[in-house]
Design an enzyme around this catalytic site. Structure first.
Site, short mmCIF file in Angstrom:
data_model
loop_
_atom_site.label_atom_id
_atom_site.label_comp_id
_atom_site.label_asym_id
_atom_site.label_seq_id
_atom_site.Cartn_x
_atom_site.Cartn_y
_atom_site.Cartn_z
N ARG B 55 0.86 -1.19 0.00
CA ARG B 55 0.00 0.00 0.00
C ARG B 55 0.90 1.25 0.00
O ARG B 55 2.02 1.21 0.53
CB ARG B 55 -0.89 0.03 1.25
N HIS B 56 0.39 2.32 -0.57
CA HIS B 56 1.10 3.61 -0.55
C HIS B 56 1.27 4.13 0.88
O HIS B 56 0.67 3.61 1.81
CB HIS B 56 0.35 4.64 -1.40
N HIS B 236 -3.13 0.20 -3.37
CA HIS B 236 -3.96 0.83 -2.33
C HIS B 236 -4.21 -0.14 -1.16
O HIS B 236 -3.70 -1.26 -1.16
CB HIS B 236 -5.26 1.28 -2.98
#
Lengths: 320, 320
Positions: B55-56, B236
């Site tokens: 995930r970012h 995400h």
């Protein structure tokens, strides 16, 4: 539209996205703060003398709880258990870290950001003073690094800047000595003669609140009187108040009031005292307390460091 | 002792220190996690092929709320309002940031720590794939930077890795193009031919949950089939599940179940899929779905990034 897939549609669509926004209680930047604390152009510092008083960055112990038993093996070797813990620590008896927590990596990064923010605002620092807590020495180091002054401004360790002794009824921490810090590559001013010694603090562990305010305030006053140029003081959550309160001419706080203030002092918070430019009178009696009344709190030259939390992730939830 | 100063003693001493510990809900590192996810020696990677799904990092919008109106002047120039905001951003119409938030500085730092953690564990990355969201491109860049591979592994932008289209009923974001990203100094693979185009996504904004899982899963499958060596995929909160769920042979989740999982996926969380080392059968029909069933989730080679929050500080509280 997703509504067509009713069997899955147990959470309203508009609520689903909200769920992933793990926003803290942090407020949207209010307009009045933008006007007062942030400006559209980088703030450059005026010519008057300034004292930058700062809290240390994020602590390992407050972030991870009881970390020492998990991060040291039986031989006393440190092994980190999270990417937010440093890869190595200065060598010392592991139990001594219990009362003298290092910074997390994010803590050092917060301090670095403040240093860079001060540099962007054109801040010059002539001298740096620091509580003997390792977290404060690490913070001062990262601030100076961000300012590009790590090599040229050695840190003076002043036990008089340590936090309230009443919190250490079961004994004060044993701090790393200047020699141990130098060996661990911290740029310490070994020639600095502290106002208070660790031994003196140990005798005063019954310190009352007013004595604590006086000790910190006196340290700040002596630092101001014995130096020229801008000064950085790195201490604790209380330090922003205790090192400025009397000098700017305000009265002692109650314990409740101090507790209320210190809860609002985030990691790496910065307070700035600015000289009003007047010089002390020639009277030597007066000269003893010249500092007080000649200083006021000023708008910090850079914004604060604000961020959300990040909970510990366990990949096994993907197998649930 | 402090008890002697009764007039000030309105908060019990032992509670006072607790007040400054703004510890989050984070748990003390549990013993079983130490045993399973952390080990006393750096974990080195085995020879099997691996896919690192991530995930970012921390987003500006989730951290500061409505930031665009505060951080852009009338001429469209960006001015940061916090030290945790970047000093500059790629030039684009300010309103386009509303649906395509950049990372905070802490967000980039989280990703950098993961890259360094992977490097310490001896991880090699041959190819990097990324959702078109700017926050994901920044995250992939910082991870590769931490790995020392920023210059040598260009990032392939794959719109098929974008998050659930059902969250964008009022229109998808307009992403920065590879050319715009290259101009902003991001190392993008301009020759990469995406599986999905932004235009194709725009036509499918009524995407059902199973279609979303299939789109992400297909993207991951195609990436695996068309490459050799270890791959990094940055997406995400949902990506850790949607890009692995079918490939490791698990069934579709309900919306509720997906919502539960994604809330536990912190910034820069990492899932690792590992090939079981078997090769696909020669049957061309089979070869279409060769990837599925040949992979399992593995223990990540490094620990997660865990930290507390830091509220916005206002120095004026010191004047109260």
């Amino acid at each position: 539209m997703f509504g067509g897939n009713k069997t899955m549609d147990d959470i309203p669509l508009e609520k689903l996205h909200e769920l992933v926004k793990k926003r803290t209680n942090m407020q949207v930047i209010p307009g009045d703060q933008c006007a007062s604390q942030s400006q559209s152009v980088p703030r450059t510092e005026s010519g008057t003398r300034k004292v930058y008083v700062m809290r240390h960055g994020e602590r390992i112990d407050f972030t991870f709880g009881s970390w020492v038993p998990y991060c040291f093996d039986e031989a006393g070797n440190y092994v980190r258990k999270d990417l937010n813990m440093p890869t190595s620590l200065p060598t010392r008896k592991p139990s001594l870290w219990q009362k003298d927590s290092p910074l997390t990596n994010v803590g050092r990064y917060q301090a670095r950001l403040v240093g860079e923010g001060l540099k962007d605002a054109g801040v010059q620092i002539a001298r740096a003073y620091c509580s003997p807590s390792f977290r404060c020495i690490q913070t001062a180091t990262s601030v100076l690094e961000g300012l590009g002054l790590k090599a040229t401004v050695p840190i003076c360790i002043e036990p008089g800047l340590f936090e309230w002794l009443a919190w250490y009824q079961d004994g004060l921490p044993e701090w790393l000595t200047p020699d141990e810090l130098l060996a661990a590559d911290y740029n310490i001013d070994a020639a600095y003669k502290p106002l208070s010694s660790p031994g003196l603090l140990r005798e005063h562990f019954h310190e009352k609140l007013n004595e604590f305010y006086c000790r910190n305030s006196n340290a700040a006053e002596e630092i101001i009187k014995s130096t020229e140029g801008n000064v950085l003081i790195v201490g604790h959550a209380t330090t922003l108040d205790t090192c400025t309160r009397f000098i700017i001419g305000e009265k002692l706080r109650s314990t409740n009031d101090m507790a209320r203030i210190m809860q609002k002092v985030s990691y790496c918070s910065l307070a700035v005292m600015e000289s009003d430019g007047t010089t002390p009178s020639g009277d030597s009696e007066q000269a003893e307390s010249t500092v007080k009344g000649h200083w006021k709190l000023a708008v910090p030259p850079c914004d604060p460091v604000t961020h959300t939390n990040n909970n510990r992730f366990d990949y096994k939830i993907l197998l649930e």
